[in-house]
Design a protein around this motif. Structure first.
Motif, PDB file in Angstrom:
ATOM      1  N   GLY A 107       0.788  -1.427  -0.046  1.00 28.24           N
ATOM      2  CA  GLY A 107       0.389   0.139  -0.126  1.00 28.24           C
ATOM      3  C   GLY A 107       0.885   1.143  -0.077  1.00 28.24           C
ATOM      4  N   ASN A 108       2.097   1.626   0.571  1.00 30.21           N
ATOM      5  CA  ASN A 108       2.758   2.247   0.509  1.00 30.21           C
ATOM      6  C   ASN A 108       4.010   2.141  -0.445  1.00 30.21           C
ATOM      7  OD1 ASN A 108       1.443   3.240   3.290  1.00 30.21           O
ATOM      8  ND2 ASN A 108       3.374   2.270   4.322  1.00 30.21           N
ATOM      9  N   ILE A 109       3.390   1.346  -1.594  1.00 33.96           N
ATOM     10  CA  ILE A 109       4.633   1.185  -2.711  1.00 33.96           C
ATOM     11  C   ILE A 109       3.449   1.871  -3.342  1.00 33.96           C
ATOM     12  CG2 ILE A 109       5.783   0.808  -3.574  1.00 33.96           C
ATOM     13  CD1 ILE A 109       6.791  -1.648  -1.401  1.00 33.96           C
ATOM     14  N   PHE A 110       2.486   1.124  -4.015  1.00 29.15           N
ATOM     15  CA  PHE A 110       1.725   1.878  -4.978  1.00 29.15           C
ATOM     16  C   PHE A 110       0.727   2.440  -4.479  1.00 29.15           C
ATOM     17  CE2 PHE A 110       3.866  -2.063  -5.802  1.00 29.15           C
ATOM     18  CZ  PHE A 110       5.036  -1.439  -7.066  1.00 29.15           C
ATOM     19  N   GLY A 111       0.081   2.363  -3.546  1.00 28.39           N
ATOM     20  CA  GLY A 111      -0.802   2.956  -2.872  1.00 28.39           C
ATOM     21  C   GLY A 111      -1.620   2.413  -3.543  1.00 28.39           C
ATOM     22  N   GLY A 112      -3.361   3.025  -3.442  1.00 24.18           N
ATOM     23  CA  GLY A 112      -4.664   2.420  -3.367  1.00 24.18           C
ATOM     24  C   GLY A 112      -5.075   2.678  -2.348  1.00 24.18           C
ATOM     25  N   ASP A 113      -6.659   2.421  -2.314  1.00 21.33           N
ATOM     26  CA  ASP A 113      -6.816   1.470  -0.939  1.00 21.33           C
ATOM     27  C   ASP A 113      -7.287  -0.027  -0.640  1.00 21.33           C
ATOM     28  OD1 ASP A 113      -9.488   0.399  -2.417  1.00 21.33           O
ATOM     29  OD2 ASP A 113     -10.583   1.895  -1.894  1.00 21.33           O
ATOM     30  N   ALA A 114      -6.969  -0.746   0.271  1.00 22.58           N
ATOM     31  CA  ALA A 114      -7.311  -1.718   0.551  1.00 22.58           C
ATOM     32  C   ALA A 114      -8.514  -2.406  -0.275  1.00 22.58           C
ATOM     33  CB  ALA A 114      -7.713  -2.168   2.094  1.00 22.58           C
ATOM     34  N   MET A 115      -9.553  -2.011  -0.610  1.00 23.58           N
ATOM     35  CA  MET A 115     -10.226  -2.913  -1.871  1.00 23.58           C
ATOM     36  C   MET A 115      -9.667  -3.243  -3.502  1.00 23.58           C
ATOM     37  SD  MET A 115     -14.119  -1.907  -2.559  1.00 23.58           S
ATOM     38  CE  MET A 115     -15.209  -3.197  -4.143  1.00 23.58           C
ATOM     39  N   VAL A 116      -9.096  -2.300  -3.585  1.00 26.75           N
ATOM     40  CA  VAL A 116      -7.610  -2.622  -4.546  1.00 26.75           C
ATOM     41  C   VAL A 116      -7.198  -4.188  -4.480  1.00 26.75           C
ATOM     42  CG1 VAL A 116      -6.367  -1.795  -6.283  1.00 26.75           C
ATOM     43  CG2 VAL A 116      -7.975  -0.088  -5.573  1.00 26.75           C
ATOM     44  N   TYR A 117      -6.613  -4.300  -3.405  1.00 22.85           N
ATOM     45  CA  TYR A 117      -5.764  -5.329  -3.534  1.00 22.85           C
ATOM     46  C   TYR A 117      -6.898  -6.397  -2.865  1.00 22.85           C
ATOM     47  CZ  TYR A 117      -2.230  -2.059  -3.002  1.00 22.85           C
ATOM     48  OH  TYR A 117      -1.329  -0.865  -3.667  1.00 22.85           O
ATOM     49  N   GLN A 118      -7.276  -6.417  -1.981  1.00 20.91           N
ATOM     50  CA  GLN A 118      -8.456  -7.595  -2.148  1.00 20.91           C
ATOM     51  C   GLN A 118      -8.840  -8.029  -3.864  1.00 20.91           C
ATOM     52  OE1 GLN A 118     -10.835  -5.136   0.468  1.00 20.91           O
ATOM     53  NE2 GLN A 118     -10.408  -6.344   2.344  1.00 20.91           N
ATOM     54  N   ILE A 119      -9.242  -6.986  -4.702  1.00 25.34           N
ATOM     55  CA  ILE A 119      -9.595  -8.069  -5.491  1.00 25.34           C
ATOM     56  C   ILE A 119      -8.752  -8.219  -6.911  1.00 25.34           C
ATOM     57  CG2 ILE A 119     -10.775  -6.922  -7.676  1.00 25.34           C
ATOM     58  CD1 ILE A 119     -12.351  -4.957  -6.787  1.00 25.34           C
ATOM     59  N   VAL A 120      -7.323  -7.991  -6.358  1.00 26.59           N
ATOM     60  CA  VAL A 120      -5.859  -8.307  -6.761  1.00 26.59           C
ATOM     61  C   VAL A 120      -5.554  -9.920  -6.491  1.00 26.59           C
ATOM     62  CG1 VAL A 120      -3.319  -7.952  -6.661  1.00 26.59           C
ATOM     63  CG2 VAL A 120      -5.028  -6.368  -7.469  1.00 26.59           C
ATOM     64  N   PHE A 121      -6.006  -9.500  -4.896  1.00 33.38           N
ATOM     65  CA  PHE A 121      -5.389 -10.930  -4.726  1.00 33.38           C
ATOM     66  C   PHE A 121      -6.595 -12.149  -5.022  1.00 33.38           C
ATOM     67  CE2 PHE A 121      -7.464 -14.390  -1.173  1.00 33.38           C
ATOM     68  CZ  PHE A 121      -6.168 -14.771  -0.578  1.00 33.38           C
TER      69      PHE A 121
END
Length: 369
Positions: A107-121
């Motif tokens: 998150g601190n590297i690429f930005g975005g909120d948690a939901m973006v990473y949840q969809i990526v996961f």
């Protein structure tokens, strides 16, 4: 025996272990501990019941197959519904927490909120499920060992920076909160048929593996929970690590998130692949349709439903796992009668049924209130 035991430990220690500290912090450590002891013993008995079912049946089956064989088609249909919904609930919980772990790291590297990473996961794991990629038992064992090591490191760091004064007092308002979450976290009966194959059908070895695996996973989870609450107290986060990072620094947050991610992704793949295969073998759907049925409904539940992982764990554990527990008891009692098995464990069945019915009623009332 070691690989079989690690298989059960790896199945039990998944996303649920990260939700229990929040439940302890909310309800109070004394209440959480009481529920933990009750449910750990109850689940150990359920695991032993299922072990006897697996050993008494020559054919290779899973829970739905056992229900059909011993209880009939209607019971199998009810079991199928409970199993599928339980899989969906677990998958949604994994999407939420797995994405949180990715966010903690990147998150601190690429930005975005948690939901973006949840969809990526979700997308990443859904591709693996579509390809049918399974991790061999040795790889799963290594990742399980890594998770145990990670839990021990976090636990040591937490106890080193923790304070018994942070143990929260009993909160009667949240008295029942830990029930469903603990049930969700400690259940691992799906692994037992696979464990039977690993030990070559050796009954004494399988029984020992199930007992040791259940006890070790429960003890590790309990110690980890106390360590987290000792540090975070009332500020314990729903996935444990973010709240822990506030007190122990970003290093422990990133370390825990990386290895937590590696560990839970193995469990996620097992759940997703098992659900996909259930649609293929039990319903006769093609691979693509089965993949869609396994992956798309949980995604829609995640996108349009609650993002509260604690409620999802509670509902999945308290309601669906409760129903599944009752089904396992019914199958076990039928096997005991048919095979004329002598076991004192059968006398605990009525107590467990009452406990699970109570949990189901409470969780339904809690979710609809």
């Amino acid at each position: 025996m070691l690989i079989a035991t690690l298989t059960l430990i790896g199945t039990i220690i998944g996303v649920g272990v990260f939700g229990i500290p929040y439940a302890f912090a909310a309800a109070g450590v004394s209440i959480g501990t009481a529920w933990f002891l009750i449910l750990a013993l109850a689940i150990l008995v359920i695991h032993m019941y299922f072990t006897e079912i697996v050993l008494a049946t020559k054919e290779k089956r899973r829970l739905v197959g056992y229900a059909k064989k011993y209880l009939g088609k209607k019971a199998a249909a009810a079991t199928t519904v409970c199993a599928i919904l339980s899989f969906y609930g677990a998958i949604v919980a994994y999407i939420i927490v797995g994405g949180e772990f990715l966010y903690n790291v990147f998150g601190n590297i690429f930005g975005g909120d948690a939901m973006v990473y949840q969809i990526v996961f979700f997308v990443f794991t859904a591709i693996f499920i579509a390809l049918g990629l399974k991790l061999v038992a040795k790889v799963e064992s290594v990742l399980t060992a890594l998770l145990i090591l990670t839990m021990l490191v976090i636990t040591a760091a937490a106890f080193g920076g923790g304070n018994g004064a942070n143990f929260t007092a009993a909160n009667i308002v949240e008295f029942f909160l830990p029930y469903g979450i603990i049930f969700f976290a400690l259940t691992g009966s799906n692994a037992i048929p696979e464990m039977k194959d690993i030990v070559g059908g050796d009954a004494p070895v399988l029984r020992r593996s199930v007992i040791i695996g259940t006890v070790v996973a429960s003890v590790l989870t309990f110690i980890f929970t106390l360590a987290v609450v000792a540090v975070s107290g009332t500020l314990t986060s729903p996935e444990a690590l973010r709240g822990l990072g506030e007190f122990l620094g970003p290093g422990i947050l990133i370390f825990g998130s990386i290895f937590g991610f590696l560990a839970i992704i193995t469990s996620f793949l097992v759940i997703g692949l098992n659900l996909k295969e259930q649609f293929i073998y039990d319903f006769g759907f093609g691979k693509m349709v089965s993949w869609i049925l396994a992956c798309v409904p949980p995604l829609f539940i995640f996108l349009f439903g609650t993002k509260n992982v604690i409620k999802i764990m509670g509902a999945t554990g308290g309601i669906l796992s409760g129903f599944i527990g009752i089904i396992i008891i019914a199958i076990y009692l039928k096997v005991v009668r048919e095979k004329k098995i002598k076991s004192r464990l059968q006398y605990l069945a009525p107590v467990l049924i009452l406990l699970f019915i109570f949990g189901i009623v409470y969780e339904i009332a809690y979710l609809t209130s």
